[in-house]
Motif scaffolding. Sequence first.
Motif, PDB file in Angstrom:
ATOM      1  N   LEU A 106       0.808  -1.218   0.000  1.00 21.52           N
ATOM      2  CA  LEU A 106       0.000   0.000   0.000  1.00 21.52           C
ATOM      3  C   LEU A 106       0.842   1.270   0.000  1.00 21.52           C
ATOM      4  O   LEU A 106       0.308   2.371  -0.088  1.00 21.52           O
ATOM      5  N   LEU A 107       2.166   1.114   0.137  1.00 20.83           N
ATOM      6  CA  LEU A 107       3.070   2.267   0.084  1.00 20.83           C
ATOM      7  C   LEU A 107       3.728   2.411  -1.286  1.00 20.83           C
ATOM      8  O   LEU A 107       4.539   3.306  -1.499  1.00 20.83           O
ATOM      9  N   LEU A 108       3.393   1.506  -2.197  1.00 23.43           N
ATOM     10  CA  LEU A 108       3.998   1.517  -3.532  1.00 23.43           C
ATOM     11  C   LEU A 108       3.079   2.224  -4.524  1.00 23.43           C
ATOM     12  O   LEU A 108       1.863   2.307  -4.308  1.00 23.43           O
ATOM     13  N   PRO A 109       3.623   2.774  -5.627  1.00 20.10           N
ATOM     14  CA  PRO A 109       2.793   3.409  -6.657  1.00 20.10           C
ATOM     15  C   PRO A 109       1.725   2.431  -7.150  1.00 20.10           C
ATOM     16  O   PRO A 109       1.978   1.229  -7.197  1.00 20.10           O
ATOM     17  N   PRO A 110       0.524   2.907  -7.469  1.00 21.26           N
ATOM     18  CA  PRO A 110       0.130   4.320  -7.591  1.00 21.26           C
ATOM     19  C   PRO A 110      -0.287   4.969  -6.274  1.00 21.26           C
ATOM     20  O   PRO A 110      -0.831   6.075  -6.284  1.00 21.26           O
ATOM     21  N   ASN A 111      -0.098   4.300  -5.146  1.00 20.65           N
ATOM     22  CA  ASN A 111      -0.451   4.877  -3.854  1.00 20.65           C
ATOM     23  C   ASN A 111       0.588   5.908  -3.427  1.00 20.65           C
ATOM     24  O   ASN A 111       1.692   5.971  -3.975  1.00 20.65           O
ATOM     25  N   LYS A 113       3.396   7.684  -0.912  1.00 21.88           N
ATOM     26  CA  LYS A 113       4.538   7.105  -0.202  1.00 21.88           C
ATOM     27  C   LYS A 113       4.292   6.993   1.296  1.00 21.88           C
ATOM     28  O   LYS A 113       5.001   6.260   1.987  1.00 21.88           O
ATOM     29  N   VAL A 114       3.327   7.759   1.793  1.00 20.97           N
ATOM     30  CA  VAL A 114       3.000   7.725   3.224  1.00 20.97           C
ATOM     31  C   VAL A 114       1.495   7.527   3.377  1.00 20.97           C
ATOM     32  O   VAL A 114       0.734   7.749   2.428  1.00 20.97           O
ATOM     33  N   PHE A 115       1.076   7.112   4.553  1.00 19.58           N
ATOM     34  CA  PHE A 115      -0.351   6.944   4.831  1.00 19.58           C
ATOM     35  C   PHE A 115      -0.961   8.275   5.267  1.00 19.58           C
ATOM     36  O   PHE A 115      -0.330   9.050   5.983  1.00 19.58           O
ATOM     37  N   ALA A 116      -2.211   8.509   4.843  1.00 21.59           N
ATOM     38  CA  ALA A 116      -2.960   9.650   5.351  1.00 21.59           C
ATOM     39  C   ALA A 116      -3.185   9.464   6.847  1.00 21.59           C
ATOM     40  O   ALA A 116      -3.251   8.343   7.348  1.00 21.59           O
ATOM     41  N   VAL A 117      -3.316  10.575   7.571  1.00 24.12           N
ATOM     42  CA  VAL A 117      -3.390  10.520   9.033  1.00 24.12           C
ATOM     43  C   VAL A 117      -4.521   9.614   9.504  1.00 24.12           C
ATOM     44  O   VAL A 117      -4.349   8.796  10.399  1.00 24.12           O
ATOM     45  N   SER A 213       6.514   8.055   7.629  1.00 22.06           N
ATOM     46  CA  SER A 213       7.582   8.741   6.901  1.00 22.06           C
ATOM     47  C   SER A 213       7.775   8.244   5.471  1.00 22.06           C
ATOM     48  O   SER A 213       8.369   8.941   4.650  1.00 22.06           O
ATOM     49  N   GLY A 214       7.308   7.036   5.177  1.00 23.73           N
ATOM     50  CA  GLY A 214       7.523   6.469   3.849  1.00 23.73           C
ATOM     51  C   GLY A 214       8.716   5.547   3.768  1.00 23.73           C
ATOM     52  O   GLY A 214       9.016   5.003   2.696  1.00 23.73           O
ATOM     53  N   GLN A 215       9.422   5.339   4.878  1.00 23.21           N
ATOM     54  CA  GLN A 215      10.558   4.420   4.899  1.00 23.21           C
ATOM     55  C   GLN A 215      10.820   3.965   6.331  1.00 23.21           C
ATOM     56  O   GLN A 215      10.369   4.589   7.280  1.00 23.21           O
ATOM     57  N   VAL A 216      11.544   2.856   6.477  1.00 18.97           N
ATOM     58  CA  VAL A 216      11.905   2.366   7.810  1.00 18.97           C
ATOM     59  C   VAL A 216      13.035   3.234   8.355  1.00 18.97           C
ATOM     60  O   VAL A 216      13.716   3.931   7.593  1.00 18.97           O
ATOM     61  N   ASN A 249       9.191  15.640   3.438  1.00 15.74           N
ATOM     62  CA  ASN A 249       9.964  15.494   2.198  1.00 15.74           C
ATOM     63  C   ASN A 249       9.273  14.587   1.192  1.00 15.74           C
ATOM     64  O   ASN A 249       9.387  14.781  -0.028  1.00 15.74           O
ATOM     65  N   ASN A 250       8.543  13.573   1.696  1.00 18.26           N
ATOM     66  CA  ASN A 250       7.865  12.635   0.795  1.00 18.26           C
ATOM     67  C   ASN A 250       6.508  13.147   0.325  1.00 18.26           C
ATOM     68  O   ASN A 250       5.900  12.559  -0.563  1.00 18.26           O
TER      69      ASN A 250
END
Length: 462
Positions: A106-111, A113-117, A213-216, A249-250
């Motif tokens: 769910l963090l990969l395109p076309p989604n 990079k981060v989850f909505a709050v 954040s979009g990454q570990v 940044n993401n």
Amino acid sequence: MSKVFTIAEGLQNLGALRTGGQGSVYKGMRMGPVYSAIKLIPTPIYVEDESDKNYLNFLNEVTKLKHVNEKPSPNVVKILSSGITESGSFPYIEMEYIDGPELSELLLPPNQKVFAVRELLKVTEQLASAIAHCHRVGVKHGDIKSNNVKYNVHTANYVLLDFGLAIMSEEQRRTSIRHAGAIEFMAPEQHEGKMLLQSDIYSYGVILYELLSGQVPFPLEGNGDTGRNAVMIGHLEKEVPDVMLLRKNNLVNEVSDEVLQNEMQVPQWLIKVVERCLQKNPADRFADGIELYDAVTKGLLLGEPQGARNHDHELPGGLLRLAASEKELRERNDRLEKELKLLKPLVSAAGIKYDEASGIYQPGNYIRAPKTAFVGLATVCALLIVFLSFSVFTKKEVVVPAKVVAPYESPLITYGKEYQQRLLKAREDSIAKAQLAENLKAIEVNEQNAKKKKRKKFLGIF
């Protein structure tokens, strides 16, 4: 042509879903169209006897796992069966098959990079609930990571999967982690082969950090020993990078300024939960999933995302904010209550009493008054009724346009006690659905067995 790998009698192998150091996961099908996921443990067992250490460990851990399903949870995969395969003598556990994407997908395109709050808050609550459910019965998962959490497209719940490490011995875990474990999600103590309740808490923190954040915190570069060692050192010694800076940044080049401003309003309590989960020392984290879930629940019920009621635009990924329409409904309700207060004195003058406790109007003593007074009172009441009817039925309704959204991005609105009741009701409904599905599966299996017995009897096979 080689023979298809056999799991066990009545359990058909439909092919591998994924493989790894902790074992392989296969898609299976029981008698009839009942799909499942089978986790194979890579250490074969040749003697099914308690004298075999591996077999004894397997039995002990499987016994613990059975407690997980004594009281079903909509956020924990069901363990259906366990045993030793007919081919290769590998221990296995059979779990329900969850239809839907993994959290990492769910963090990969076309989604985005981060989850909505709002969707992040939903994952926060449901995954904490899953860990608490396991810890209550003394089961440590040991391998919580974003591709071991799935979104169930049928129930709209996030589900914790794969208890492979939970049924391994400590020596097997240490070997598996060293060579093939998802090192980006592992707690510092797991690199020494230890698996604590607080280890699951750390992995949970890594998942929330990734969704925020979009990454570990410490990404793996390459799959060699050098890259794995760098990640391990990061978990052991390095400071965790600023999660909100990475989130900004993401998002900065992906969404409008208005959405960016709104999506940076992450509740402070959630950031503090993540920080505590990612402490190097296990004693500085939440003691277990139960304490973690209590903290998350308090945060959800007492804290609301800033600006949650002040915007009416779309979130990244198609999430539609409904706060504006809800605000208008609340304002209309307040206005009607004020108008109702104006009617109460007139109703009382007519000899009708209002019971505050029951909210019901009760007939009172009749009042003798001139006929003209009654006519005037009736006229006033009629005018007020016409006015109220006109204001209610002519008020323009807020129509939320139909929008096809990604199924994993359902809104999560927190409004104190009201939200708590909805949360409990949704959980009860999910549990009821899960129990109903399980009963239907059992009926289907029984019918299949009955047909099989009749067929054997007809053919003279006993």
